[in-house]
Write a protein that holds these residues in place. Structure first.
Motif, PDB file in Angstrom:
ATOM      1  N   LYS A  30      46.355  41.824  13.975  1.00 43.29           N
ATOM      2  CA  LYS A  30      46.792  41.182  12.736  1.00 43.29           C
ATOM      3  C   LYS A  30      47.665  42.148  11.943  1.00 43.29           C
ATOM      4  CE  LYS A  30      42.263  42.197  10.660  1.00 43.29           C
ATOM      5  NZ  LYS A  30      41.609  42.603  11.902  1.00 43.29           N
ATOM      6  N   GLY A  49      49.796  32.284   7.953  1.00 45.06           N
ATOM      7  CA  GLY A  49      48.631  33.114   7.667  1.00 45.06           C
ATOM      8  C   GLY A  49      48.406  33.317   6.178  1.00 45.06           C
ATOM      9  N   ASN A  88      42.484  32.761  10.413  1.00 49.49           N
ATOM     10  CA  ASN A  88      42.073  33.872   9.537  1.00 49.49           C
ATOM     11  C   ASN A  88      40.569  34.145   9.551  1.00 49.49           C
ATOM     12  OD1 ASN A  88      44.757  34.028   8.778  1.00 49.49           O
ATOM     13  ND2 ASN A  88      44.458  33.149   6.755  1.00 49.49           N
ATOM     14  N   SER A 102      50.320  34.763  13.398  1.00 46.25           N
ATOM     15  CA  SER A 102      49.107  34.218  12.780  1.00 46.25           C
ATOM     16  C   SER A 102      47.930  34.452  13.722  1.00 46.25           C
ATOM     17  CB  SER A 102      49.266  32.725  12.492  1.00 46.25           C
ATOM     18  OG  SER A 102      49.377  31.990  13.698  1.00 46.25           O
ATOM     19  N   HIS A 103      46.708  34.300  13.190  1.00 43.05           N
ATOM     20  CA  HIS A 103      45.512  34.608  13.977  1.00 43.05           C
ATOM     21  C   HIS A 103      44.501  33.477  13.816  1.00 43.05           C
ATOM     22  CE1 HIS A 103      47.481  38.452  13.934  1.00 43.05           C
ATOM     23  NE2 HIS A 103      46.583  38.962  14.718  1.00 43.05           N
TER      24      HIS A 103
END
Length: 385
Positions: free
Chosen positions: A30, A79, A151, A197-198
């Protein structure tokens, strides 16, 4: 939002995102440095209310912010924006204690939250979710698996939607601290776009929180309320991506030799870019209209009740569907201008094409939202089930 805020934002995009295409398109850790740099601008979680220590910007301001962020990188924009889903639900329906414990630290530290709604088997039919919340004394115990939760690994708190163990027709929305025992990150998804993004799969194994962490009302209805804001901002990312595609096409056309001149002299290119500009303008106008409708409700004295009564706003649905479709049309036309290079990773257009596709997929695919539009806003009230 003041003009200087927009200038600070554009400088952040120029300094931190411009020229980072290859790095941001990898499945890397990230981008904490980017999040910290954005936090230093004073714009992190820009929508959080002033009484919680936030900036209190409107959703219409958010459309402008996300447009600029997505021009730099849509994964970073996603994100940074998606926490509005869970936090806005807490803002509207949370007790003063919950707001103090979760929103105030989020505003002070530039933190994140994650909404845990989707499940593998349920898909878009959230009334089929299997995650269970069981009452145990003064606590709620949560058990189940959630499929897509952006997130979640580094969030400050999670907003979990679950069905009641003693009533399968009752759904709860529960605020869960990220460090609560029983939360397991199963994996991070290897997505084809938005790779900065995660998004994670999450397992809840007898995760115990105080029963007071439950928000009042139907968990599914509360989730609908939060989706109005996040869907509008997801639609706004399509504007930024589309603007970046248009500018890449212009830059490429200026240097591409074509029939004794440059590609920029071609009337076909002029028509395509004119079409793009028209679509971008309409996309932005509709996102701003959807945001204004949301802001008008939020400014009223009974915002929570109005949202509970209305659920999904028509303008938020149409903004997301339209921007996803118009954005994909722009991305497709843009990639064709580059010929064979448009089907490679040699130029940024390939990444932008993959990034754009997410707008029509996340938080309800186009078919799901079209059906929702039909059932809520097309079928006459007297005939609705």
């Amino acid at each position: 939002m003041e003009p200087q805020d927009l200038e600070i934002l554009r400088q952040f995009v120029k300094d931190e995102l411009d020229g980072e295409v290859q790095q941001l398109d990898t499945l890397s850790e990230k981008p904490l440095r980017l999040y910290e740099a954005f936090g230093a601008t004073g714009l992190a979680n820009w929508w959080l209310p002033e009484e919680s220590g936030g900036r209190g910007f409107s959703l219409e301001d958010g459309v402008e912010i996300v447009n600029e962020l997505a021009y730099g990188d849509a994964g970073v924009a996603f994100g940074l924006l998606v926490s509005i889903l869970g936090s806005s639900v807490v803002q509207l329906y949370g007790s003063d204690d919950l707001k103090a414990r979760f929103l105030a630290p989020m505003a002070a530290g530039g933190g994140f939250c994650a909404a845990l709604g989707s499940e593998r088997e349920a898909g878009s039919e959230l009334n089929r979710i299997e995650t269970v919340a069981a009452r145990s004394g003064n606590d709620l115990v949560l058990t189940g698996e959630k499929f897509f939760a952006t997130n979640a690994d580094f969030a400050d708190f999670l907003l979990v939607v679950a069905k009641a163990a003693d009533d399968p027709d009752e759904y709860l929305a529960v605020v869960v601290p990220r460090d609560a025992p029983g939360i397991e990150i199963v994996k991070r998804w290897d997505v084809i776009g938005l790779r900065a993004s995660h998004t994670y799969a999450v397992r809840l194994d007898d995760c115990r929180v105080p029963a007071a962490n439950r928000l009042p009302g139907s968990g599914l209805r509360l989730l609908e309320t939060g989706l109005n804001a996040s869907r509008t901002l997801i639609a706004a990312t399509a504007i930024g991506i589309a603007r970046r595609i248009r500018d890449h096409c212009m830059t490429y056309a200026k240097g591409k030799r074509f029939r004794g001149g440059t590609l920029l002299d071609s009337p076909v290119l002029a028509q395509k870019l004119g079409q793009m500009e028209m679509q971008i303008d309409v996309m932005k106008s509709h996102c701003r209209r959807a945001a204004r409708e949301y802001d008008e409700i939020m400014a009223g004295p009974d915002a929570a009740k109005v949202f509970s009564r209305n659920g999904t706003l028509k303008s938020a649905l149409t903004a997301k569907v339209f921007c996803g479709q118009a954005g994909w049309s722009i991305a497709s036309a843009g990639s064709e201008m580059f010929g064979g290079l448009g089907y490679t990773d040699e130029l940024p257009i390939g990444k932008l094409l993959r990034d754009m596709r997410y707008v029509s997929l996340v938080e309800g695919g186009d078919d799901v939202l079209r059906e929702l539009l039909f059932s809520r806003y097309v079928v006459p009230v007297s005939r609705r089930a």
